[in-house]
Design a protein around this motif. Structure first.
Motif, PDB file in Angstrom:
ATOM      1  N   VAL A 238      84.680   5.757  11.818  1.00  0.00           N
ATOM      2  CA  VAL A 238      85.969   6.080  12.450  1.00  0.00           C
ATOM      3  C   VAL A 238      86.562   4.782  12.982  1.00  0.00           C
ATOM      4  N   SER A 239      87.302   4.086  12.120  1.00  0.00           N
ATOM      5  CA  SER A 239      87.856   2.787  12.494  1.00  0.00           C
ATOM      6  C   SER A 239      88.988   2.391  11.548  1.00  0.00           C
ATOM      7  N   GLU A 240      89.820   1.484  12.004  1.00  0.00           N
ATOM      8  CA  GLU A 240      90.898   0.953  11.158  1.00  0.00           C
ATOM      9  C   GLU A 240      90.315   0.181   9.978  1.00  0.00           C
ATOM     10  N   ASP A 241      89.202  -0.492  10.177  1.00  0.00           N
ATOM     11  CA  ASP A 241      88.564  -1.238   9.086  1.00  0.00           C
ATOM     12  C   ASP A 241      88.111  -0.301   7.975  1.00  0.00           C
ATOM     13  N   PHE A 242      87.561   0.852   8.349  1.00  0.00           N
ATOM     14  CA  PHE A 242      87.124   1.829   7.345  1.00  0.00           C
ATOM     15  C   PHE A 242      88.332   2.340   6.560  1.00  0.00           C
ATOM     16  N   ILE A 243      89.436   2.586   7.258  1.00  0.00           N
ATOM     17  CA  ILE A 243      90.659   3.048   6.594  1.00  0.00           C
ATOM     18  C   ILE A 243      91.159   2.001   5.593  1.00  0.00           C
ATOM     19  N   LYS A 244      91.144   0.739   5.987  1.00  0.00           N
ATOM     20  CA  LYS A 244      91.596  -0.332   5.100  1.00  0.00           C
ATOM     21  C   LYS A 244      90.736  -0.412   3.843  1.00  0.00           C
ATOM     22  N   GLN A 245      89.455  -0.129   3.997  1.00  0.00           N
ATOM     23  CA  GLN A 245      88.532  -0.238   2.857  1.00  0.00           C
ATOM     24  C   GLN A 245      88.581   0.984   1.937  1.00  0.00           C
ATOM     25  N   PHE A 246      88.699   2.196   2.526  1.00  0.00           N
ATOM     26  CA  PHE A 246      88.571   3.422   1.734  1.00  0.00           C
ATOM     27  C   PHE A 246      89.836   4.288   1.690  1.00  0.00           C
ATOM     28  N   GLY A 247      90.856   3.897   2.438  1.00  0.00           N
ATOM     29  CA  GLY A 247      92.096   4.665   2.420  1.00  0.00           C
ATOM     30  C   GLY A 247      92.067   5.918   3.268  1.00  0.00           C
ATOM     31  N   ARG A 248      91.011   6.144   3.986  1.00  0.00           N
ATOM     32  CA  ARG A 248      90.866   7.289   4.892  1.00  0.00           C
ATOM     33  C   ARG A 248      89.675   7.021   5.793  1.00  0.00           C
ATOM     34  N   LEU A 249      89.484   7.871   6.797  1.00  0.00           N
ATOM     35  CA  LEU A 249      88.278   7.794   7.621  1.00  0.00           C
ATOM     36  C   LEU A 249      87.084   8.375   6.877  1.00  0.00           C
ATOM     37  N   GLY A 250      85.905   8.035   7.346  1.00  0.00           N
ATOM     38  CA  GLY A 250      84.723   8.762   6.914  1.00  0.00           C
ATOM     39  C   GLY A 250      84.759  10.153   7.510  1.00  0.00           C
ATOM     40  N   ARG A 251      83.807  10.998   7.092  1.00  0.00           N
ATOM     41  CA  ARG A 251      83.828  12.387   7.546  1.00  0.00           C
ATOM     42  C   ARG A 251      82.474  12.775   8.126  1.00  0.00           C
ATOM     43  N   SER A 252      82.524  13.732   9.035  1.00  0.00           N
ATOM     44  CA  SER A 252      81.329  14.170   9.748  1.00  0.00           C
ATOM     45  C   SER A 252      80.762  15.437   9.103  1.00  0.00           C
ATOM     46  N   LEU A 253      79.790  16.040   9.778  1.00  0.00           N
ATOM     47  CA  LEU A 253      79.264  17.332   9.337  1.00  0.00           C
ATOM     48  C   LEU A 253      79.977  18.489  10.047  1.00  0.00           C
ATOM     49  N   GLY A 254      81.107  18.181  10.641  1.00  0.00           N
ATOM     50  CA  GLY A 254      81.891  19.183  11.351  1.00  0.00           C
ATOM     51  C   GLY A 254      82.273  18.748  12.755  1.00  0.00           C
ATOM     52  N   CYS A 255      81.705  17.634  13.197  1.00  0.00           N
ATOM     53  CA  CYS A 255      81.974  17.138  14.550  1.00  0.00           C
ATOM     54  C   CYS A 255      83.285  16.353  14.605  1.00  0.00           C
ATOM     55  N   PRO A 256      83.985  16.406  15.756  1.00  0.00           N
ATOM     56  CA  PRO A 256      85.127  15.510  15.975  1.00  0.00           C
ATOM     57  C   PRO A 256      84.605  14.131  16.381  1.00  0.00           C
ATOM     58  N   ALA A 257      84.295  13.301  15.388  1.00  0.00           N
ATOM     59  CA  ALA A 257      83.691  11.988  15.635  1.00  0.00           C
ATOM     60  C   ALA A 257      84.760  10.980  16.037  1.00  0.00           C
ATOM     61  N   LEU A 258      84.386  10.077  16.969  1.00  0.00           N
ATOM     62  CA  LEU A 258      85.329   9.153  17.604  1.00  0.00           C
ATOM     63  C   LEU A 258      85.004   7.700  17.284  1.00  0.00           C
ATOM     64  N   PRO A 259      85.955   6.793  17.509  1.00  0.00           N
ATOM     65  CA  PRO A 259      85.687   5.362  17.300  1.00  0.00           C
ATOM     66  C   PRO A 259      84.594   4.854  18.241  1.00  0.00           C
ATOM     67  N   MET A 260      83.790   3.930  17.743  1.00  0.00           N
ATOM     68  CA  MET A 260      82.666   3.418  18.523  1.00  0.00           C
ATOM     69  C   MET A 260      83.117   2.673  19.774  1.00  0.00           C
ATOM     70  N   ASP A 261      84.292   2.067  19.730  1.00  0.00           N
ATOM     71  CA  ASP A 261      84.754   1.298  20.885  1.00  0.00           C
ATOM     72  C   ASP A 261      85.441   2.151  21.946  1.00  0.00           C
ATOM     73  N   GLN A 262      85.511   3.479  21.719  1.00  0.00           N
ATOM     74  CA  GLN A 262      86.190   4.349  22.677  1.00  0.00           C
ATOM     75  C   GLN A 262      85.397   5.593  23.068  1.00  0.00           C
ATOM     76  N   TYR A 263      84.398   5.960  22.278  1.00  0.00           N
ATOM     77  CA  TYR A 263      83.775   7.263  22.488  1.00  0.00           C
ATOM     78  C   TYR A 263      83.093   7.384  23.847  1.00  0.00           C
ATOM     79  N   ASN A 264      82.475   6.292  24.340  1.00  0.00           N
ATOM     80  CA  ASN A 264      81.809   6.365  25.644  1.00  0.00           C
ATOM     81  C   ASN A 264      82.797   6.696  26.753  1.00  0.00           C
ATOM     82  N   GLU A 265      83.936   6.008  26.743  1.00  0.00           N
ATOM     83  CA  GLU A 265      84.941   6.214  27.779  1.00  0.00           C
ATOM     84  C   GLU A 265      85.562   7.605  27.668  1.00  0.00           C
ATOM     85  N   ILE A 266      85.802   8.062  26.441  1.00  0.00           N
ATOM     86  CA  ILE A 266      86.386   9.390  26.249  1.00  0.00           C
ATOM     87  C   ILE A 266      85.425  10.475  26.719  1.00  0.00           C
TER      88      ILE A 266
END
Length: 275
Positions: free
Chosen positions: A207-235
C-alpha cells in the motif's frame, strides 16, 4: 317563476364559484412555492400525483442542512469524499451512537470508499467534534474483490473479499502483520463474520505510491483494509477503541438498519448536535 328554494340554491352556487375564483390563485401559489416530492406510482391522465409533505420533513431539512455545513467545514469535497457517501456514513454513526455502540470519548468517523480506484486516496478519518480531517490516505481492498477497483464483496470465510458496511473498532493485537486493529462488523449478512475472518486494520508494504508506480494499482489483501506502512501505526492509535468505520462500495443489494434516518434524526435532535 322559480321557487324561492331554487333561487336560493342558484345564489349559493354563484357565491361558491366566486369564492373558488378568489382562493384558487392562493392555493396555486402554495404549490408553486413548495418543492414537489417524488411522484407516487405512475402519473394519471390528469397529471402526476405527489405525496403530501410529512410533519418530519422540516426536521429532515434541518438535519441535511447541518450535515452539509459539517461536510463543508471539514473541507471534505476538496479531498474527494463525496457528500452522498459522507451522509450515509454520518447516518450510521448517529445510529450506532444512539445504540450506545460507540465510545463517548471519541467523535471519530472513518470512511472508506471502494467505489474509487486503489490508486486514489480513498480512506478518511474525520474528527467530527474538531471539524477537520485527520487522515486521507490509500487503503487496499480484498484480492478477490477486483483489480484496481473493488466490484465484488463477500461476508464468507476464505472469500478473500472485502465486506461492506458499518464496523466498530475494537482492541489491538500483534499478529502476522504486526500491530493490528480488530474490527467488529455490525451489518448482519454483510460483514458480521469479520471477527471470525480476521478482517483487521493493519499495515502492508503493497500500500504505497511506489507500488502504484510499479504495478498501476495497489496490492490486495485477504479482505482487510490494509494501510500504508508509514501511517498505519498513527491511524490505529487514533481510531482504536469504539469508533465508527463505514466501508462503502458499489453493491445495489447492500442495506443496513444503521441507515435509518429516523433514528439519526432522533439522535440529532435529542443532542442538538451531530456529535
Amino acid at each position: 317563476m322559480e321557487k324561492p328554494s331554487v333561487i336560493r340554491r342558484n345564489r349559493l352556487k354563484r357565491r361558491a364559484r366566486r369564492a373558488a375564483r378568489r382562493i384558487l390563485p392562493f392555493v396555486a401559489s402554495l404549490f408553486m412555492a413548495t418543492p414537489l416530492a417524488t411522484p407516487m406510482g405512475s402519473a394519471k391522465a390528469t397529471g402526476a400525483e405527489y405525496r403530501v409533505p410529512t410533519a418530519s420533513e422540516p426536521r429532515t431539512s434541518a438535519f441535511n442542512s447541518t450535515a452539509h455545513q459539517l461536510y463543508s467545514e471539514l473541507g471534505a469535497e476538496a479531498t474527494g469524499l463525496r457528500y452522498e457517501v459522507f451522509q450515509k456514513a454520518l447516518t450510521g454513526y448517529l445510529n450506532l451512537r444512539h445504540d450506545g455502540r460507540l465510545s463517548d470519548d471519541k467523535q471519530l468517523l472513518t470512511v472508506i470508499d471502494f467505489e474509487k480506484p486503489s490508486t486514489e486516496k480513498r480512506l478518511w478519518v474525520l474528527d467530527l467534534a474538531g471539524k477537520h480531517i485527520l487522515f486521507n490516505t490509500l487503503v487496499a481492498h480484498g484480492h478477490n474483490s477486483g483489480e484496481n477497483v473493488a466490484t465484488t464483496f463477500s461476508n464468507e470465510n476464505e472469500s478473500n473479499m472485502s465486506s461492506l458496511g458499518f464496523y466498530v473498532t475494537q482492541g489491538e493485537y500483534q499478529g502476522k502483520h504486526g500491530r493490528s486493529l480488530k474490527l467488529e462488523g455490525v451489518d448482519e449478512g454483510y460483514n458480521d463474520n469479520a471477527m471470525s475472518r480476521s478482517v483487521v486494520m493493519h499495515g502492508a508494504e503493497y500500500v504505497s505510491e511506489d507500488f502504484i508506480k510499479q504495478f498501476g494499482r495497489l496490492g490486495r489483501s485477504l479482505g482487510c483494509p490494509a494501510l500504508p506502512m508509514d501511517q498505519y501505526n498513527e491511524i490505529i492509535s487514533t481510531v482504536t477503541g469504539g469508533t465508527c468505520l463505514f466501508l462503502n462500495g458499489a453493491d445495489a443489494q447492500y442495506s443496513s438498519k444503521y441507515l435509518n434516518q429516523d433514528v439519526a434524526l432522533q439522535t440529532y435532535f435529542q443532542t442538538g448536535a451531530l456529535v
